[in-house]
Write a protein that holds these residues in place. Structure first.
Motif, PDB file in Angstrom:
ATOM      1  N   SER A   1     -10.507   2.675   8.731  1.00 40.66           N
ATOM      2  CA  SER A   1      -9.693   2.787   9.935  1.00 40.66           C
ATOM      3  C   SER A   1     -10.489   3.528  11.007  1.00 40.66           C
ATOM      4  O   SER A   1     -11.563   4.067  10.725  1.00 40.66           O
ATOM      5  N   PRO A   2      -9.973   3.604  12.234  1.00 39.75           N
ATOM      6  CA  PRO A   2     -10.650   4.400  13.271  1.00 39.75           C
ATOM      7  C   PRO A   2     -10.736   5.879  12.919  1.00 39.75           C
ATOM      8  O   PRO A   2     -11.512   6.613  13.541  1.00 39.75           O
ATOM      9  N   TRP A   3      -9.968   6.337  11.922  1.00 39.79           N
ATOM     10  CA  TRP A   3      -9.967   7.746  11.523  1.00 39.79           C
ATOM     11  C   TRP A   3     -10.611   7.949  10.158  1.00 39.79           C
ATOM     12  O   TRP A   3     -10.432   8.975   9.530  1.00 39.79           O
ATOM     13  N   GLY A   4     -11.380   6.961   9.733  1.00 40.75           N
ATOM     14  CA  GLY A   4     -12.044   7.039   8.451  1.00 40.75           C
ATOM     15  C   GLY A   4     -11.240   6.372   7.351  1.00 40.75           C
ATOM     16  O   GLY A   4     -10.146   5.853   7.578  1.00 40.75           O
ATOM     17  N   PRO A   5     -11.750   6.386   6.131  1.00 47.42           N
ATOM     18  CA  PRO A   5     -11.058   5.724   5.023  1.00 47.42           C
ATOM     19  C   PRO A   5      -9.749   6.424   4.652  1.00 47.42           C
ATOM     20  O   PRO A   5      -9.646   7.645   4.725  1.00 47.42           O
ATOM     21  N   GLY A   6      -8.765   5.647   4.282  1.00 47.39           N
ATOM     22  CA  GLY A   6      -7.469   6.204   3.898  1.00 47.39           C
ATOM     23  C   GLY A   6      -6.448   5.099   3.748  1.00 47.39           C
ATOM     24  O   GLY A   6      -6.784   3.955   3.438  1.00 47.39           O
ATOM     25  N   ARG A   7      -5.186   5.424   4.035  1.00 49.72           N
ATOM     26  CA  ARG A   7      -4.093   4.455   3.926  1.00 49.72           C
ATOM     27  C   ARG A   7      -2.990   4.848   4.912  1.00 49.72           C
ATOM     28  O   ARG A   7      -2.856   6.024   5.271  1.00 49.72           O
ATOM     29  N   PRO A   8      -2.205   3.869   5.348  1.00 44.78           N
ATOM     30  CA  PRO A   8      -1.164   4.176   6.333  1.00 44.78           C
ATOM     31  C   PRO A   8      -0.013   4.953   5.722  1.00 44.78           C
ATOM     32  O   PRO A   8       0.261   4.870   4.519  1.00 44.78           O
TER      33      PRO A   8
ATOM     34  N   THR B   1      -6.747  -2.931  -9.871  1.00 47.19           N
ATOM     35  CA  THR B   1      -6.792  -2.527  -8.469  1.00 47.19           C
ATOM     36  C   THR B   1      -5.380  -2.573  -7.889  1.00 47.19           C
ATOM     37  O   THR B   1      -4.521  -3.313  -8.378  1.00 47.19           O
ATOM     38  N   PRO B   2      -5.136  -1.797  -6.825  1.00 50.40           N
ATOM     39  CA  PRO B   2      -3.801  -1.817  -6.210  1.00 50.40           C
ATOM     40  C   PRO B   2      -3.347  -3.215  -5.785  1.00 50.40           C
ATOM     41  O   PRO B   2      -2.190  -3.588  -5.986  1.00 50.40           O
ATOM     42  N   LEU B   3      -4.263  -3.997  -5.195  1.00 45.44           N
ATOM     43  CA  LEU B   3      -3.865  -5.314  -4.719  1.00 45.44           C
ATOM     44  C   LEU B   3      -3.670  -6.304  -5.864  1.00 45.44           C
ATOM     45  O   LEU B   3      -2.886  -7.259  -5.731  1.00 45.44           O
ATOM     46  N   GLU B   4      -4.352  -6.121  -6.980  1.00 49.65           N
ATOM     47  CA  GLU B   4      -4.074  -6.948  -8.159  1.00 49.65           C
ATOM     48  C   GLU B   4      -2.640  -6.698  -8.639  1.00 49.65           C
ATOM     49  O   GLU B   4      -1.895  -7.633  -8.957  1.00 49.65           O
TER      50      GLU B   4
ATOM     51  N   ILE C   1       0.876  -1.180   0.000  1.00 48.65           N
ATOM     52  CA  ILE C   1       0.000   0.000   0.000  1.00 48.65           C
ATOM     53  C   ILE C   1       0.909   1.224   0.000  1.00 48.65           C
ATOM     54  O   ILE C   1       1.687   1.422   0.938  1.00 48.65           O
ATOM     55  N   ASP C   2       0.834   2.028  -1.045  1.00 48.41           N
ATOM     56  CA  ASP C   2       1.756   3.147  -1.196  1.00 48.41           C
ATOM     57  C   ASP C   2       1.234   4.037  -2.322  1.00 48.41           C
ATOM     58  O   ASP C   2       0.529   3.565  -3.229  1.00 48.41           O
ATOM     59  N   ASP C   3       1.587   5.319  -2.278  1.00 45.42           N
ATOM     60  CA  ASP C   3       1.114   6.251  -3.312  1.00 45.42           C
ATOM     61  C   ASP C   3       1.575   5.843  -4.708  1.00 45.42           C
ATOM     62  O   ASP C   3       0.833   5.974  -5.685  1.00 45.42           O
TER      63      ASP C   3
END
Length: 245
Positions: free
Chosen positions: A203-210, A87-90, A73-75
């Motif tokens: 996530s607990p802070w809403g949708p996004g990515r680490p 998709t990113p995971l594909e 998971i990265d920009d």
């Protein structure tokens, strides 16, 4: 068991004897590949060096636990997946298989643990939540209803000691990216709220990515414990990645 090798310590800038936390055991974590494309010769070198160390230590009778992550998971991954129409995971599943195959083809052993960011989001959430509780991190509301979480660099007095950079020098070169709301220009993202249309994870802070740095900290602690013997990676990662970890 034979005498353990001496290793270069980035923190002290000296070659020092390896002294494991637990006699006869060594834990090693190395930063792995961001799988948005096929690996190159630099990735091969970065995999070969810890592989040689692991083999050497095991030949000396040391019980080694070796973890090397996969950043999926990265920009850069999001941008490449959008360009490819997948998709990113594909994309990352395909590139991970290529990366693993090529590292084996140059003789590298598989690590004992090869965690992926997408499989360790709960651990990342838990670590970020702890940092917020300790007032070392904070969440901010952003336009469009999203929330970002930042690490407060000044909450850690030793920041800069690994890369030998002073806070005042870092402040002079720091900048705030468009759309960022930070208490301090030096603070870095632990969680990035998603923009409309972007792939996102809940996530607990809403949708996004680490953020990039928190992932390695969370995965290293999950598989090796809160304190480890050796953390490796390229010299280009000393700052900001290893410093931020």
């Amino acid at each position: 068991m034979s005498t353990l090798p001496s290793l270069y310590n980035t923190l002290t800038r000296r070659v020092e004897p390896l002294e494991p936390i637990r006699p006869g055991e060594v834990s090693i974590y190395c930063c792995g590949v961001t799988v948005y494309d096929v690996p190159h010769i630099g990735h091969a070198r970065a995999s070969l060096l810890p592989d040689l160390l692991v083999r050497r230590l095991r030949a000396l009778g040391v019980r080694v636990t070796y973890a090397r992550n996969i950043t999926d998971i990265d920009d850069k991954i999001l941008a490449r997946a959008q360009k490819n129409g997948e998709t990113p995971l594909e994309l990352t599943r395909r590139m991970t298989l290529i990366c693993q195959e090529q590292m084996r083809s140059i003789g590298c052993l598989d690590p004992d643990h090869e965690p992926r960011v997408s499989d360790n989001l709960n651990e990342i959430y838990e670590l970020v939540s702890k940092l917020i509780e300790r007032e070392s991190a904070y969440a901010v509301d952003m336009p469009g209803g999203k929330r970002d979480v930042y690490f407060s660099v000044r909450s850690f007095p030793g920041y800069g000691k690994l890369s030998r950079r002073r806070i005042d020098e870092l402040v002079a070169g720091a900048r705030v990216e468009p759309g960022e709301v930070k208490r301090d220009p030096l603070d870095f993202a632990l969680w990035k709220g998603s923009k409309p249309g972007e792939p996102a994870w809940e996530s607990p802070w809403g949708p996004g990515r680490p953020g990039w740095h928190i992932e390695c900290s969370a995965m290293a602690m999950k598989h090796l414990g809160e304190t480890i013997d050796i953390h490796g990676g390229g010299q280009d990662l000393i700052f900001p990645h290893h410093e931020n970890e």
